[in-house]
Enzyme design. Structure first.
Site, PDB file in Angstrom:
ATOM      1  N   ARG A 109       0.841  -1.214   0.000  1.00  0.00           N
ATOM      2  CA  ARG A 109       0.000   0.000   0.000  1.00  0.00           C
ATOM      3  C   ARG A 109       0.872   1.258   0.000  1.00  0.00           C
ATOM      4  O   ARG A 109       0.537   2.250  -0.613  1.00  0.00           O
ATOM      5  CB  ARG A 109      -0.929  -0.021   1.221  1.00  0.00           C
ATOM      6  CG  ARG A 109      -2.095   0.977   1.156  1.00  0.00           C
ATOM      7  CD  ARG A 109      -3.014   0.811   2.356  1.00  0.00           C
ATOM      8  NE  ARG A 109      -4.223   1.632   2.268  1.00  0.00           N
ATOM      9  CZ  ARG A 109      -4.614   2.496   3.207  1.00  0.00           C
ATOM     10  NH1 ARG A 109      -3.886   2.654   4.283  1.00  0.00           N
ATOM     11  NH2 ARG A 109      -5.733   3.176   3.059  1.00  0.00           N
ATOM     12  N   ILE A 116      -7.920   6.954  -0.822  1.00  0.00           N
ATOM     13  CA  ILE A 116      -7.794   5.505  -0.924  1.00  0.00           C
ATOM     14  C   ILE A 116      -8.577   4.972   0.277  1.00  0.00           C
ATOM     15  O   ILE A 116      -8.437   5.465   1.385  1.00  0.00           O
ATOM     16  CB  ILE A 116      -6.296   5.133  -0.917  1.00  0.00           C
ATOM     17  CG1 ILE A 116      -6.063   3.638  -0.977  1.00  0.00           C
ATOM     18  CG2 ILE A 116      -5.545   5.708   0.229  1.00  0.00           C
ATOM     19  CD1 ILE A 116      -4.562   3.309  -1.197  1.00  0.00           C
ATOM     20  N   SER A 117      -9.451   3.983   0.063  1.00  0.00           N
ATOM     21  CA  SER A 117     -10.323   3.493   1.143  1.00  0.00           C
ATOM     22  C   SER A 117      -9.508   2.911   2.285  1.00  0.00           C
ATOM     23  O   SER A 117      -8.363   2.497   2.101  1.00  0.00           O
ATOM     24  CB  SER A 117     -11.244   2.388   0.629  1.00  0.00           C
ATOM     25  OG  SER A 117     -12.169   2.901  -0.260  1.00  0.00           O
ATOM     26  N   GLN A 118     -10.122   2.837   3.458  1.00  0.00           N
ATOM     27  CA  GLN A 118      -9.408   2.232   4.576  1.00  0.00           C
ATOM     28  C   GLN A 118      -9.264   0.734   4.277  1.00  0.00           C
ATOM     29  O   GLN A 118     -10.159   0.118   3.676  1.00  0.00           O
ATOM     30  CB  GLN A 118     -10.111   2.511   5.902  1.00  0.00           C
ATOM     31  CG  GLN A 118     -11.405   1.785   6.140  1.00  0.00           C
ATOM     32  CD  GLN A 118     -12.028   2.123   7.494  1.00  0.00           C
ATOM     33  OE1 GLN A 118     -13.093   2.699   7.540  1.00  0.00           O
ATOM     34  NE2 GLN A 118     -11.364   1.769   8.579  1.00  0.00           N
ATOM     35  N   PRO A 119      -8.149   0.121   4.671  1.00  0.00           N
ATOM     36  CA  PRO A 119      -7.884  -1.272   4.311  1.00  0.00           C
ATOM     37  C   PRO A 119      -9.021  -2.216   4.698  1.00  0.00           C
ATOM     38  O   PRO A 119      -9.298  -3.175   3.971  1.00  0.00           O
ATOM     39  CB  PRO A 119      -6.602  -1.595   5.096  1.00  0.00           C
ATOM     40  CG  PRO A 119      -5.894  -0.282   5.193  1.00  0.00           C
ATOM     41  CD  PRO A 119      -6.983   0.735   5.344  1.00  0.00           C
TER      42      PRO A 119
END
Lengths: 238, 801
Positions: free
Chosen positions: A61, A87-90
């Protein structure tokens, strides 16, 4: 030259050390995601599959976010990637990936490449990922980053995702990461019978729920709205 | 000497309130309005801090009063521009607060930046009150007059200029004040030099690009402009908002909320219209071919048309015209389209008329520029359908940023009004974004049920229908019971478009969760519970606040419950952050910050300095000015709310009520001294008389105003504004007296306490605005009014001793 060699050696040692730190941080994050998933009872309490966890373990990431955000790459939170995008949270990435039920021979369409992270996570699991981005700078950067990371099974292009990617259709699964007021009909048409489409719903830094659209074998469409969290608004009798 | 001080005071005061309102506008555009509220509230503590500063350096400042005033006014003028530019360069991202603690540092930096100009503005007035004690009541009079005029000035300026240019109008006010005060001052030469230098910089040296508004990259407009080939076509600004039209030829805008996924239609080309850089609506290309609008028939909002034939329609919130097109598509005979913002109407009717197919010039369409409730109250017409579409964006609705917005569109009284204007068998249709777990959709059902019960309907469930898809829900309320034929049509409409029915008379659970599957049929079970005999218990135990909204508590978008906070906060790492109603928490945070900063800036220095006043004066007079600060704004804010409905326009209400209160309170201040002399000669306390008059008038108005408003609602705007001012004037005159009377008492007995009084009063005003909103959310505006009366009564008692 005699000064340069030790310097280069030092730089590469630092880089290796950084990579090792990142790998450790990534491993810790992935372990935590699994703990969270079991805690909140996602996937009926079973947590994420081994395949999805392995993919999250592999994808760097930090290599896909802007340098300023790299120190935070393995925190379980959304990160800004420039141009007003995130970027979305994992956790949400893992959940969306899981809900798509990816198979090794699947071909997947992604609308909204962003940083390329979601495409990379999927590319670890499926045959090919096609990804479309509407912001030129992001499209260029993501393509370069993905190439540098060695992903040969991701094809990206700049353009309007509303009409999907007719030349590569139909798709086993579609993920729409860009906000939409409605599900684009052409995308539903490009989804194979038995296919799944997922759309995160909410603001840039807050995914409220995931819309999972399933096309049955006879072409009927139903949606499920999956809250990232189990939150019952009312408990007990009334 | 005072001949120059009074106009200078007026100008500084006008500049300060103008700047405050301008910053609210600008921060609403570049950030989000609830953060604007938070930032400005804290910045206003500059008033408190200036009092402290004057108290600490009183001797030195008193000796150089005119120069100190002139320098402060000049610095106010300079920092207005400087902080406007700097403030927009602080990289504060409101949306990231939950994830990134560094954002609090950025927020603190913003506070600090905007604190500075208000500090200098308040220093001018504080200095005047402290150093010219003999003219306290007249200084306060000009301070209030200036504030009233400043509010009117900035509202007018924002109609004519974009915010950056309106700033230049305001900058001139304290600069002129500085010049006026320098004329006879010993240090006039260097002062005039600095003033001229600043003027030259303003006229020729100000780089315009530095003043450009820098909108957050996470707002809808910024995002739209990132898309390849997109561009701005128009931008217009008014106090109602900045409207920006964006065209995106390569990746067309396709705004069709609630569109069925079974549709065969694709929306035609659209232009995006952003209000305050967010909250997108669309102007749709229309060439007269109704078939191109087929997609509109496949949205949940089209449901009422499946029951009506050539209806007369009232569209409330016409915006870019989608709901008017929806009505035309379904063959409406006559459409009254109501839109509050004339600039929005102009976009459809003028700037993009051809693109929009001259839809607002269609002979069946009449466009009315008015507030929705006001239009309905004044209208005698009966409609087959009253339609309220999606007026807000999903983002705003979803992120809980509207909590603090009062909305008179969705209250029990509003729905009652709408139903009175529907013909027998006619429908009210309201479409909302669907949030999960349901919040506004259920609150709307609860509000409609209450409205029907108030109208004497014994079984409200027979007059309600709710359908939903994955992101919108549409509520129908019928003037009369739904018939079996109606229900058959509704089921057919919904099934063919894969919409789920959530309520209709006779619905079964199996009808409620078929196409858009939820863990539970929340909307169905919620509606059933709200119609049941234990509805109150259901509302009490529901984890969000879904109590019906009323005109007294018009917080339709407030869903926050303290009991739920810990649970959702614990879930934030796994996607629960979106369940938190941020606006309410921000309001609480604002109150706490204001309280803590106020203590540090005012009470702590007070505890440290040598007190040169009689024992007991500090606590008693401190409490007196604190109570006045709280009570004045409680009444002012409650009356703004009451007049919004009567004046049919939130902007008129703010401008008329705010300015009316300030100007007439100024008159009251000027009258206070002669009146006090007369009353005291008769052995009566002027403060007690003023508090008594405030209490009497407020109580009379509480009961009288609803009657006056019903009687007068049909008159022209000019008449209603004049009537409002006539009603406000006597109350405001009375409210303008206690502050100068108290200050005069302090000047006589403890002159060193004057700056503290000024600071404490300023601090209380900041707290009051936040507190009034919090109390109104919980208990309603009538409660806020009654509390203000109690505070005035206590204050009067304090001064009597």
């Amino acid at each position: 030259m005699k000064y340069l060699t030790p310097l280069l050696l030092c730089v590469s040692i630092v880089a290796v050390a950084d990579e090792a730190d990142y790998a450790a941080a990534r491993a810790e994050l992935v372990d935590n995601l699994q703990i969270y998933a079991r805690l909140v009872g996602d996937m009926d309490g079973a947590g994420f599959s081994d395949a999805v966890m392995a993919s999250m373990h592999t994808v760097k990431r930090h290599a896909l976010v802007p340098p300023a955000q790299q120190p935070f790459a393995y925190e379980n939170r959304p990160l800004p990637i420039g141009h007003g995008q995130t970027i979305s949270q994992p956790y949400i990435v893992a959940l969306m990936t899981e809900l798509l039920e990816p198979d090794a021979d699947d071909v997947i369409l992604e609308v909204g490449t962003g940083s390329g992270y979601q495409a990379a996570v999927l590319a670890e699991l499926v045959d090919h990922v096609y990804s479309i981005e509407i912001i030129a700078a992001l499209a260029t950067r993501a393509a370069a980053s993905l190439e540098q990371l060695g992903y040969t099974n991701i094809t990206t292009r700049l353009g309007d995702g509303y009409y999907g990617w007719a030349a590569q259709a139909p798709f086993d699964a579609i993920i729409v990461t860009a906000a939409a007021s409605h599900v684009p009909p052409p995308l539903i048409a490009q989804l194979k019978p038995g296919g799944r489409m997922i759309i995160p719903v909410g603001g840039r830094f807050m995914t409220q729920l995931l819309l999972l659209l399933e096309k049955t074998d006879d072409g009927e469409v139903i949606t499920r709205q999956i809250a990232a969290v189990r939150f019952v608004p009312l408990t007990g009798e009334h | 000497m005072n001949r120059r001080l009074f106009p200078a005071t007026l100008l500084v005061s006008a500049g300060a309130i103008g700047y405050e309102l301008l910053l609210m506008r600008v921060l609403s555009i570049v950030q989000w309005h609830h953060f604007a509220y938070m930032i400005i509230s804290l910045a206003l503590l500059g008033y408190g801090a200036s009092g402290t500063c004057i108290a600490l350096f009183r001797r030195q400042l008193e000796a150089r009063f005119e120069a100190a005033f002139a320098v402060s006014a000049l610095l106010f003028s300079i920092t207005m521009v400087l902080c406007f530019v700097l403030g927009q360069r602080v990289p504060f991202n409101a949306l990231e607060v939950v994830w990134d603690s560094r954002q609090f540092l950025n927020l603190s930096l913003l506070y600090l930046v905007f604190f500075v100009p208000f500090f200098f503005a308040a220093a001018c007035i504080g200095l005047a009150l402290t150093c010219r004690r003999g003219a306290i009541s007249r200084i306060y009079c000009f301070d209030l007059l200036g504030a009233g005029l400043g509010a009117v000035l900035i509202v007018g300026a924002l109609f004519v200029f974009i915010p950056q240019h309106a700033l230049m109008v305001l900058v001139a006010l304290p600069l002129v004040a500085s010049v006026i005060m320098s004329v006879r001052c010993a240090a006039r030469k260097p002062l005039i030099g600095m003033q001229l230098l600043w003027l030259a910089l303003l006229l020729v040296g100000m780089p315009q690009d530095q003043l450009e508004l820098r909108v957050s990259p996470y707002k809808g407009l910024s995002q739209a402009l990132q898309v390849i080939d997109s561009r701005v076509l128009n931008e217009s600004s008014s106090p109602l908002g900045m409207l920006t039209v964006v065209a995106s030829p390569t990746v067309p805008v396709r705004h069709a909320p609630g569109l069925s996924f079974t549709t065969r239609h694709i929306p035609p080309e659209q232009l995006a219209v952003f209000t305050d850089a967010d909250s997108m609506s669309a102007i749709t290309r229309f060439d007269g071919d109704l078939d191109s609008l087929g997609y509109l028939g496949d949205t949940t909002a089209a449901l009422p048309y499946s029951l009506l034939d050539e209806p007369d329609v009232l569209v409330l919130g016409a915006g870019g015209g989608s709901d008017v097109l929806l009505a035309l598509y379904h063959g409406a005979r006559r459409i009254d389209a109501v839109e509050l913002n004339p600039q929005m109407t102009a976009l459809v009717r003028e700037s993009h008329a051809e693109f929009a197919g001259f839809v607002y010039d269609d002979p069946r369409v009449s466009v009315h520029t008015q507030e929705a409730r006001g239009f309905v109250a004044q209208s005698d017409a009966q409609y087959d359908l009253i339609h309220i579409g999606l007026l807000d964006s999903f983002g705003a609705s979803g992120a809980g940023v509207q909590t603090l917005n009062e909305s008179y569109l969705y209250t029990v009284e509003a729905i009652g009004d709408y139903l009175e204007h529907t013909a027998p068998g006619g429908l009210l249709a309201i479409t909302r974004w669907l949030k999960l777990p349901p919040r506004d959709s259920l609150k709307l059902v609860a509000t409609a049920i209450d409205a029907l019960r108030h109208a004497g309907v014994s079984e409200p469930g027979t007059q309600l229908v709710v359908i939903r898809n994955w992101n919108t829900s549409t509520l129908l309320v019928k003037n009369g019971a739904f018939t079996p034929d109606d229900i058959a049509s509704i089921r057919k409409f919904s099934q063919s478009r894969s919409f789920d029915t959530a309520w209709f008379p006779g619905i079964e659970l199996s009808d409620a969760n078929r196409f858009n599957l939820l863990d539970e049929a929340y909307l169905y079970s919620g509606t059933r519970a709200l119609l049941g005999e234990h509805a109150d218990n259901f509302i009490e135990r529901y984890k969000f606040d879904i109590r019906p909204a009323t005109d007294n508590q018009p917080y339709f978008f407030h869903f926050f419950k303290w009991a739920t906070l810990a649970e959702v906060f614990a879930l934030r790492k796994v996607g629960g952050a979106a369940l938190i109603e941020w606006s309410y928490l921000i309001l609480i945070a604002t109150l706490l910050q204001a309280a803590i900063t106020g203590l540090v800036l005012i009470l702590l220095p007070l505890a440290l300095v040598e007190r040169r006043w009689p024992a007991g004066t500090g606590v008693r007079m401190g409490a007196y000015f604190l109570l006045l600060g709280l009570a004045f704004l409680f009444i002012e804010m409650a009356f703004i709310q009451k007049f919004i409905l009567f004046l049919s326009h939130p902007l008129y209400a703010v401008a008329v009520v705010l300015s009316g209160f300030l100007v007439f309170a100024g008159v009251g201040s000027a009258l206070s001294e002669p009146l006090a002399r007369k009353l005291e000669a008769r052995g009566q306390s002027a403060v007690v008389c003023a508090a008594g008059a405030i209490a009497l008038l407020t109580l009379i108005y509480t009961f009288l105003l609803p009657w006056v408003f019903r009687w007068g609602i049909g008159y022209a705007d000019g008449v209603k504004i004049a009537l409002s001012i006539a009603l406000i004037a006597p109350l405001a005159v009375a409210m303008g007296m206690p502050f100068p009377l108290g200050l005069k008492r302090v000047a006589e007995t403890a002159p060193d306490f004057i700056p503290w009084a000024w600071g404490i009063n300023g601090f209380a005003s900041v707290m009051s605005a936040v507190l009034a909103t919090l109390l109104a959310i919980e208990f309603g505006f009538t409660f806020v009014l009654m509390l203000a009366l109690i505070l005035y009564a206590i204050a009067a008692t304090l001064l009597r001793h």
